[in-house]
Design an enzyme around this catalytic site. Structure first.
Site, PDB file in Angstrom:
ATOM      1  N   GLU A  81       0.807  -1.222   0.000  1.00  5.60           N
ATOM      2  CA  GLU A  81       0.000   0.000   0.000  1.00  5.60           C
ATOM      3  C   GLU A  81       0.843   1.277   0.000  1.00  5.60           C
ATOM      4  O   GLU A  81       0.356   2.346  -0.368  1.00  5.60           O
ATOM      5  CB  GLU A  81      -0.919   0.017   1.228  1.00  5.60           C
ATOM      6  N   GLU A 112       8.810 -21.518   6.171  1.00  4.29           N
ATOM      7  CA  GLU A 112       9.085 -20.648   7.319  1.00  4.29           C
ATOM      8  C   GLU A 112      10.273 -21.141   8.140  1.00  4.29           C
ATOM      9  O   GLU A 112      10.830 -20.398   8.946  1.00  4.29           O
ATOM     10  CB  GLU A 112       7.851 -20.494   8.201  1.00  4.29           C
TER      11      GLU A 112
END
Length: 302
Positions: A81, A112
């Site tokens: 954003e 991960e």
């Protein structure tokens, strides 16, 4: 492995699967609300972290986010954003997510744990002195995130850790530690829920305050937005009209003259001779619109 807060059992968990749907949903909603409240305790750390980010970006550095799983999705949502909302150059926002682009399709758990991938990602992105890396992990012990923040720090970058368990290993590699002490999840360990909600709120706060420090916000307006679609171009016109008191048509003309820059258009309305002059005034004001407007007003009185 010792049980952590993010793996603990919620007080309303017993018999959850036989409760009425409305009761389950009420529990879920309340758990999200309680998780969101945890952000208040982290406000001082978030403020410190935002100032650190702004300092690095103002000096020309990059801002990187490193995370895995649902924490990675929260980080990605914030990172993507920033260019559109605050006009930060896209090449200065780096996203390091375990599993790479494939994570956006599968979000597999295995990556991960891949510390080699994390180390390579930090090196390939050339994260180092002058940059800032934010590592996000609900447990605070995700190997990918711990490796990434550790490597970034060793390479000279400023580091911020966001985690939901105190004494998280992630904090040991951070210049600023943001602890979000969320309650146990209603579904034990499902940190996409409460922990993720708190992370998203904290990241919203962190990046927005950093943008304010950088001069990308004036009053409640995103005056450094990249207006690259119909909605945002209309928003730019409305902002210029609201701040300057000019008509929408005049605001649109000023934006055209400014090359689309909202702050530049506003300074043109205030009396800057041309777009180049407006941009020089902005530069002298640290890209902040309010002191730039004051500078123009001051020059008129001389």
């Amino acid at each position: 492995m010792a049980e952590t807060r993010t793996e603990a059992i919620h007080q309303n968990a017993e018999g959850l699967d036989v409760q009425a749907p409305d009761t389950i949903l009420s529990f879920l909603a309340n758990a999200q609300i309680e998780a969101a409240k945890a952000v208040h305790g982290a406000i001082p750390a978030i403020a410190e972290a935002a100032e650190l980010i702004a300092t690095q970006l103002k000096s020309g550095g990059k801002l990187a986010y490193a995370a895995a799983g649902s924490s990675g999705l929260m980080a990605v949502a914030d990172a993507l954003e920033l260019p559109g909302t605050f006009g930060i150059a896209r090449d200065r926002i780096i996203i390091l997510i375990a599993g790479g682009d494939e994570a956006f399709r599968t979000l597999a758990g295995g990556p991960e744990d891949d510390t080699e991938e994390a180390a390579a990602a930090v090196a390939n992105a050339d994260i180092g002195k002058g940059d800032c890396l934010i590592a996000v992990s609900a447990s605070g012990s995700t190997p990918y995130a711990v490796q990434a923040i550790g490597d970034a720090r060793r390479r000279g970058a400023a580091t911020i850790a966001v985690a939901n368990n105190k004494d998280a290993p992630l904090f040991g590699e951070a210049d600023v530690a943001v602890l979000l002490e969320t309650p146990p999840e209603l579904i034990a360990g499902s940190t996409r829920m409460g922990a993720g909600t708190a992370q998203k709120i904290a990241l919203n706060m962190l990046s927005t305050l950093a943008a304010i420090h950088l001069g990308h916000v004036h009053d409640g307006y995103m005056v450094n937005l990249a207006a690259d679609n119909i909605k945002l171009r209309d928003r730019a016109v409305r902002m210029v009209a609201a701040i300057t008191g000019r008509s929408r048509n005049e605001a649109a003309r000023l934006l055209e003259e400014s090359g689309g820059g909202v702050k530049t258009a506003i300074l043109l309305a205030a009396g800057a001779a041309n777009a180049d002059a407006a941009e020089k005034i902005l530069e002298g004001a640290g890209q902040k619109l309010r002191p730039a407007l004051s500078a123009i007003e001051g020059s008129k009185r001389r």
